[in-house]
Design a protein around this motif. Structure first.
Motif, PDB file in Angstrom:
ATOM      1  N   PRO A 157       0.809  -1.232   0.000  1.00  0.00           N
ATOM      2  CA  PRO A 157       0.000   0.000   0.000  1.00  0.00           C
ATOM      3  C   PRO A 157       0.835   1.272   0.000  1.00  0.00           C
ATOM      4  O   PRO A 157       0.461   2.265  -0.637  1.00  0.00           O
ATOM      5  CB  PRO A 157      -0.823  -0.124   1.290  1.00  0.00           C
ATOM      6  N   GLN A 172      -1.137  -4.531  -6.735  1.00  0.00           N
ATOM      7  CA  GLN A 172      -2.005  -3.439  -6.305  1.00  0.00           C
ATOM      8  C   GLN A 172      -1.906  -2.233  -7.226  1.00  0.00           C
ATOM      9  O   GLN A 172      -2.920  -1.604  -7.552  1.00  0.00           O
ATOM     10  CB  GLN A 172      -1.662  -3.029  -4.870  1.00  0.00           C
ATOM     11  N   SER A 192      -5.401  10.964   1.311  1.00  0.00           N
ATOM     12  CA  SER A 192      -4.393  10.008   1.751  1.00  0.00           C
ATOM     13  C   SER A 192      -4.816   9.237   2.994  1.00  0.00           C
ATOM     14  O   SER A 192      -4.186   8.240   3.335  1.00  0.00           O
ATOM     15  CB  SER A 192      -3.072  10.740   2.031  1.00  0.00           C
ATOM     16  N   TYR A 193      -5.862   9.705   3.653  1.00  0.00           N
ATOM     17  CA  TYR A 193      -6.284   9.063   4.891  1.00  0.00           C
ATOM     18  C   TYR A 193      -7.368   8.022   4.662  1.00  0.00           C
ATOM     19  O   TYR A 193      -8.044   7.615   5.608  1.00  0.00           O
ATOM     20  CB  TYR A 193      -6.806  10.116   5.874  1.00  0.00           C
ATOM     21  N   LYS A 194      -7.543   7.567   3.429  1.00  0.00           N
ATOM     22  CA  LYS A 194      -8.612   6.599   3.163  1.00  0.00           C
ATOM     23  C   LYS A 194      -8.422   5.301   3.933  1.00  0.00           C
ATOM     24  O   LYS A 194      -9.394   4.692   4.384  1.00  0.00           O
ATOM     25  CB  LYS A 194      -8.678   6.299   1.659  1.00  0.00           C
ATOM     26  N   ARG A 195      -7.191   4.844   4.083  1.00  0.00           N
ATOM     27  CA  ARG A 195      -6.932   3.607   4.817  1.00  0.00           C
ATOM     28  C   ARG A 195      -7.362   3.755   6.279  1.00  0.00           C
ATOM     29  O   ARG A 195      -7.949   2.849   6.852  1.00  0.00           O
ATOM     30  CB  ARG A 195      -5.453   3.258   4.751  1.00  0.00           C
ATOM     31  N   ALA A 215     -11.089   3.733   6.422  1.00  0.00           N
ATOM     32  CA  ALA A 215     -11.596   2.368   6.302  1.00  0.00           C
ATOM     33  C   ALA A 215     -11.433   1.616   7.616  1.00  0.00           C
ATOM     34  O   ALA A 215     -12.327   0.852   8.031  1.00  0.00           O
ATOM     35  CB  ALA A 215     -10.868   1.642   5.178  1.00  0.00           C
ATOM     36  N   LEU A 216     -10.311   1.833   8.299  1.00  0.00           N
ATOM     37  CA  LEU A 216     -10.096   1.187   9.587  1.00  0.00           C
ATOM     38  C   LEU A 216     -11.102   1.671  10.626  1.00  0.00           C
ATOM     39  O   LEU A 216     -11.588   0.888  11.455  1.00  0.00           O
ATOM     40  CB  LEU A 216      -8.674   1.459  10.062  1.00  0.00           C
ATOM     41  N   ALA A 248     -11.245   0.768  -0.754  1.00  0.00           N
ATOM     42  CA  ALA A 248     -10.324   0.905   0.379  1.00  0.00           C
ATOM     43  C   ALA A 248     -10.619  -0.122   1.458  1.00  0.00           C
ATOM     44  O   ALA A 248      -9.706  -0.713   2.051  1.00  0.00           O
ATOM     45  CB  ALA A 248     -10.412   2.313   0.954  1.00  0.00           C
ATOM     46  N   ALA A 302      -9.522  -3.581   0.164  1.00  0.00           N
ATOM     47  CA  ALA A 302      -8.069  -3.706   0.221  1.00  0.00           C
ATOM     48  C   ALA A 302      -7.588  -3.908   1.657  1.00  0.00           C
ATOM     49  O   ALA A 302      -6.590  -4.606   1.889  1.00  0.00           O
ATOM     50  CB  ALA A 302      -7.419  -2.462  -0.386  1.00  0.00           C
ATOM     51  N   LEU A 303      -8.283  -3.309   2.613  1.00  0.00           N
ATOM     52  CA  LEU A 303      -7.914  -3.489   4.015  1.00  0.00           C
ATOM     53  C   LEU A 303      -8.094  -4.946   4.445  1.00  0.00           C
ATOM     54  O   LEU A 303      -7.245  -5.514   5.147  1.00  0.00           O
ATOM     55  CB  LEU A 303      -8.771  -2.568   4.894  1.00  0.00           C
ATOM     56  N   HIS A 312      -4.186  -6.020   4.629  1.00  0.00           N
ATOM     57  CA  HIS A 312      -3.709  -5.931   6.008  1.00  0.00           C
ATOM     58  C   HIS A 312      -4.185  -7.095   6.874  1.00  0.00           C
ATOM     59  O   HIS A 312      -3.385  -7.750   7.540  1.00  0.00           O
ATOM     60  CB  HIS A 312      -4.152  -4.603   6.625  1.00  0.00           C
TER      61      HIS A 312
END
Length: 586
Positions: A64, A265, A352-355, A358-359, A490, A493-494, A498
């Motif tokens: 990522p 990815q 940039s804070y999409k991850r 999503a968390l 997102a 992908a998480l 991860h």
């Protein structure tokens, strides 16, 4: 919104299909057989587990980061080309890693000796032809045969002893006293009866944790092992060889994964954004089939090549170098295709804070928390199958062609099962699919623990297709239903990166030590019990969760308003008011 002038949809999809097909072949050349090659280098299960755990950890968190940086600096094509070009050289580094035992004797593959070098398996009667110096001086030297018998091994049906011994490691020293086996057993000659029976040599098998190095004047010679100092010296040299093999393998695998991990990815993100730019994202969902087809063809093709070419390319070291040569050749083909891979010129801006968002979505929904915990557990358990199932099959006499065919059965099963996705989702719901996937996986593991022959793994591979597909279908349906708008990719992908990658890393680290302490059968039985206990806990918690379903604006816009009222009661029933109130309450 006009289409990208440099690409049309049909051409872009054609290149993308070819790229996924070639990358599937490329992955199948090495990935399923990597742990088997590490075992042939002389590494035990804990060290192999550590290597694979590091590999999964890098893939989960490095990919990522690289994908984000490549998009931010508009270097996606450079990253694709650099990743493929670097992986060609990085894969060949594994061929240069020396085995723990550098004194292996590799017999020709033409059947003249009937023996070649591979792992020594428990339960084998191993004939070793030995010619003494005095006898070799005569015109007709006589050969003596030493047999090392370890009960518990059975030949596959239809195979003779000579065919079975073609898959054994044989370590020969300059003299009768120097003969020995692999790291699992050390042969000490018993010479008390040689005067009475000059044609017989008897060995006693002594277990040892590390392989000892033979040699005329080295510490592997029993003359030097008679004293405590000689044994300690041999142990130190063996430990030093093991340490260097492990360090070099770890460095090669880590460097290789750093180059390879971002490829998939970055390619997927580029293709999805291109299709989204021309409003054709519905055609993106069918591309995964091409990767599975490539893997199915690649895993069978490379195993056939290994059987034909490995003997001619291998001069020293373990078998399996053809896997890495094949990987390099196919990576070169993928490099040529990547030059024409569709990458949008006008890239969409995304925060940039999409991850992290999503968390936070996962942390705010108990259903997603349960699903994430399930994915971590499944990743940990599936990693034990990926890492050590081929070890288990090899111990029962399976060749690489049978191993490749078992992978192909699983992959083709996933493709054939796909048309039933909608029916299964409608009949079983997301929770039912998760239960089906966990039950099938538990059944696989229990079956694997009781393998009895070289072919016995093949019938159960259909359950592998069901367990894998059902679980990820449930993840996809949950993401579609519970994610907020523009967060579906997102969130997916998480889960795939991860959560699943972290589980695979954890399972690899722990699984190797469990195999060393107990056995593969015990590991698979323990994983089966853990899955069944988690399934019972999951179902009991799921029943206690509220059954409300989140309303998504993208779905509400497609609904038709059946009744409109200006009264307060009518306003209470209005779908838009419900959605706004629910969003405000959240």
């Amino acid at each position: 919104m006009s289409a990208n002038p440099r690409w049309d949809i049909s051409r872009a999809l054609g290149v993308a299909k070819l790229f996924h097909l070639v990358c599937g072949v490329r992955e199948a050349c090495v990935t399923p057989f990597l742990t088997l090659y590490l075992r042939q280098l002389g590494l035990a299960a804990p060290w192999v587990g550590t290597l694979m755990g590091t590999k999964h950890l890098i893939a989960a968190f490095w990919a990522p980061v690289c994908a984000f940086l490549a998009k931010s600096y508009r270097k996606r094509r450079a990253l694709l080309i650099g990743s493929l070009l670097g992986s060609v050289g990085a894969s060949l580094l594994m061929v240069l890693v020396p085995p723990v035992d550098k004194n292996r004797v590799h017999f020709p593959c033409n059947g003249s000796s009937g023996l070649t070098s591979t792992d020594a398996l428990p339960g084998i009667t191993l004939p070793v032809n030995i010619t003494s110096a005095q006898e070799s001086a005569s015109s007709h030297p006589a050969k003596r045969t030493a047999e090392v018998e370890m009960p518990g091994f059975r030949n596959p049906p239809g195979e003779s002893d000579r065919e079975t011994f073609r898959d054994l490691h044989v370590y020969l020293a300059p003299s009768v006293e120097g003969a020995r086996t692999t790291s699992q057993a050390l042969l000490h000659p018993v010479t008390s009866g040689l005067k009475d029976h000059p044609r017989e040599v008897t060995f006693e098998v002594v277990k040892t944790a590390l392989p000892l190095l033979p040699g005329g004047k080295g510490p592997g010679n029993p003359a030097n092992l008679s004293g405590t100092k000689g044994k300690a010296w041999a142990f130190d040299l063996s430990l030093e060889a093991l340490r260097w093999t492990f360090i070099l393998s770890l460095g090669s695998v880590a460097f290789w994964e750093l180059l390879t991990a971002p490829l998939e990815q970055v390619a997927d993100d580029s293709l999805y954004e291109f299709l989204d730019f021309v409003d054709a994202t519905d055609r993106y969902r069918s591309l995964w089939v091409w990767r599975l087809l490539g893997m199915s063809a690649g895993v069978c093709g490379i195993t056939a090549l290994v059987g034909q070419l490995d003997c001619y390319l291998m001069t020293s070291g373990p078998r399996g170098v053809v896997h890495f040569y094949g990987y390099s050749v196919v990576s070169t083909l993928a490099l040529l295709v990547s030059i024409a891979f569709p990458i949008p010129i006008c890239q969409q801006w995304e925060p940039s804070y999409k991850r992290f968002k999503a968390l936070s979505i996962v942390g705010g929904d108990p259903r997603l928390i349960l699903l994430a915990s399930t994915i971590v557990l499944v990743g940990a358990i599936v990693s034990t199958v990926q890492n050590f199932l081929f070890w288990h099959m090899k111990d029962h006499g399976s060749g690489e062609l049978v191993m490749g065919f078992s992978v192909t059965l699983s992959l083709l099963g996933e493709i054939l099962l796909h048309p039933f996705k909608t029916t299964l989702l409608r009949k079983l719901s997301r929770t039912g699919l998760v239960g089906l996937g966990l039950s099938c996986l538990a059944g696989q593991l229990l079956y694997y623990s009781f393998l009895w022959s070289w072919w016995s793994v093949l019938p159960i591979q259909i359950l592998s297709a069901i367990s894998n597909r059902a679980l990820w279908w449930a993840v996809g349906a949950s993401v579609e239903d519970l994610a907020t708008p523009r967060m579906e990719r997102a969130l997916s992908a998480l889960f795939r990166g991860h959560f699943y990658g972290s589980g695979c890393s954890l399972g690899s680290f722990v699984g190797g030590f469990v195999v060393m302490r107990f056995s593969l059968a015990v590991l698979y039985q323990a994983c089966c019990v853990a899955l069944l206990l988690w399934l019972a806990l999951l179902l009991s918690i799921q029943r206690r969760l509220p059954q409300e379903r989140k309303i998504k604006y993208s779905k509400l816009l497609s609904m038709e308003v059946s009744d409109t009222s200006d009264s307060e009661q009518g306003t209470e029933q209005d779908w838009l008011v419900k959605a706004m109130r629910e969003e405000h309450s959240d």
